[in-house]
Write a protein that holds these residues in place. Structure first.
Motif, PDB file in Angstrom:
ATOM      1  N   ALA A  46       0.837  -1.207   0.000  1.00  0.00           N
ATOM      2  CA  ALA A  46       0.000   0.000   0.000  1.00  0.00           C
ATOM      3  C   ALA A  46       0.870   1.256   0.000  1.00  0.00           C
ATOM      4  O   ALA A  46       0.567   2.233  -0.702  1.00  0.00           O
ATOM      5  N   GLU A  47       1.964   1.239   0.769  1.00  0.00           N
ATOM      6  CA  GLU A  47       2.860   2.401   0.805  1.00  0.00           C
ATOM      7  C   GLU A  47       3.518   2.615  -0.563  1.00  0.00           C
ATOM      8  O   GLU A  47       3.646   3.751  -1.012  1.00  0.00           O
ATOM      9  N   TYR A  48       3.912   1.534  -1.215  1.00  0.00           N
ATOM     10  CA  TYR A  48       4.490   1.684  -2.556  1.00  0.00           C
ATOM     11  C   TYR A  48       3.448   2.227  -3.529  1.00  0.00           C
ATOM     12  O   TYR A  48       3.729   3.133  -4.312  1.00  0.00           O
ATOM     13  N   GLN A  49       2.250   1.679  -3.487  1.00  0.00           N
ATOM     14  CA  GLN A  49       1.210   2.120  -4.412  1.00  0.00           C
ATOM     15  C   GLN A  49       0.865   3.593  -4.206  1.00  0.00           C
ATOM     16  O   GLN A  49       0.499   4.275  -5.156  1.00  0.00           O
ATOM     17  N   GLU A  50       1.027   4.076  -2.996  1.00  0.00           N
ATOM     18  CA  GLU A  50       0.718   5.477  -2.714  1.00  0.00           C
ATOM     19  C   GLU A  50       1.751   6.433  -3.303  1.00  0.00           C
ATOM     20  O   GLU A  50       1.398   7.431  -3.906  1.00  0.00           O
ATOM     21  N   ASP A  51       3.048   6.121  -3.136  1.00  0.00           N
ATOM     22  CA  ASP A  51       4.034   7.110  -3.593  1.00  0.00           C
ATOM     23  C   ASP A  51       5.057   6.603  -4.613  1.00  0.00           C
ATOM     24  O   ASP A  51       5.882   7.364  -5.079  1.00  0.00           O
ATOM     25  N   LYS A  52       5.013   5.333  -4.963  1.00  0.00           N
ATOM     26  CA  LYS A  52       5.865   4.756  -6.020  1.00  0.00           C
ATOM     27  C   LYS A  52       7.366   4.944  -5.783  1.00  0.00           C
ATOM     28  O   LYS A  52       8.151   4.933  -6.715  1.00  0.00           O
ATOM     29  N   GLU A  56      10.219   2.216  -0.980  1.00  0.00           N
ATOM     30  CA  GLU A  56       9.078   1.353  -0.641  1.00  0.00           C
ATOM     31  C   GLU A  56       9.194  -0.001  -1.342  1.00  0.00           C
ATOM     32  O   GLU A  56       8.817  -1.027  -0.780  1.00  0.00           O
ATOM     33  N   LEU A  57       9.726  -0.013  -2.560  1.00  0.00           N
ATOM     34  CA  LEU A  57       9.982  -1.289  -3.238  1.00  0.00           C
ATOM     35  C   LEU A  57      11.016  -2.100  -2.462  1.00  0.00           C
ATOM     36  O   LEU A  57      10.897  -3.324  -2.332  1.00  0.00           O
TER      37      LEU A  57
END
Length: 104
Positions: A46-52, A56-57
């Motif tokens: 979810a954190e990756y999807q929010e700010d890419k 986060e990856l």
């Protein structure tokens, strides 16, 4: 006092104490650990999807590595499985979007 009840990286308690605060931690049994790893996987995705962000990856990958180990697999097994899927079904390099299928 703030309650978290979430899986954190190993050095987080040290970091909290170095900041002048105190914390309470618990070492989980294997079953509970896997449950919290699964939750952490969702959180990191979810954190990756929010700010890419690349960071986060990296977090997502670290949790995946922990899940692999916790479930009794090796990194070699994971990589072998990944390669087998590529051989059978391909990767994602061609950027294909399946629009529809129909009978001949």
């Amino acid at each position: 006092m703030i309650r978290y009840n979430k899986l954190v990286r190993d050095k987080i308690p040290e970091i909290i104490e170095q900041s002048g605060k105190e914390c309470t931690v618990e070492v989980m049994d294997d079953e509970t650990y896997i449950k919290y790893l699964d939750q952490k996987l969702n959180e990191e995705l979810a954190e990756y999807q929010e700010d890419k962000a690349l960071e986060e990856l990296a977090d997502l990958l670290e949790v995946i590595y922990a899940v692999v180990k916790a479930r009794g697999y090796s990194m070699e097994e994971l990589e072998s499985c990944r390669r087998q899927k590529i051989e059978k079904r391909g990767g994602f390099e061609k950027k294909l979007l399946l629009k529809e299928t129909f009978d001949k």
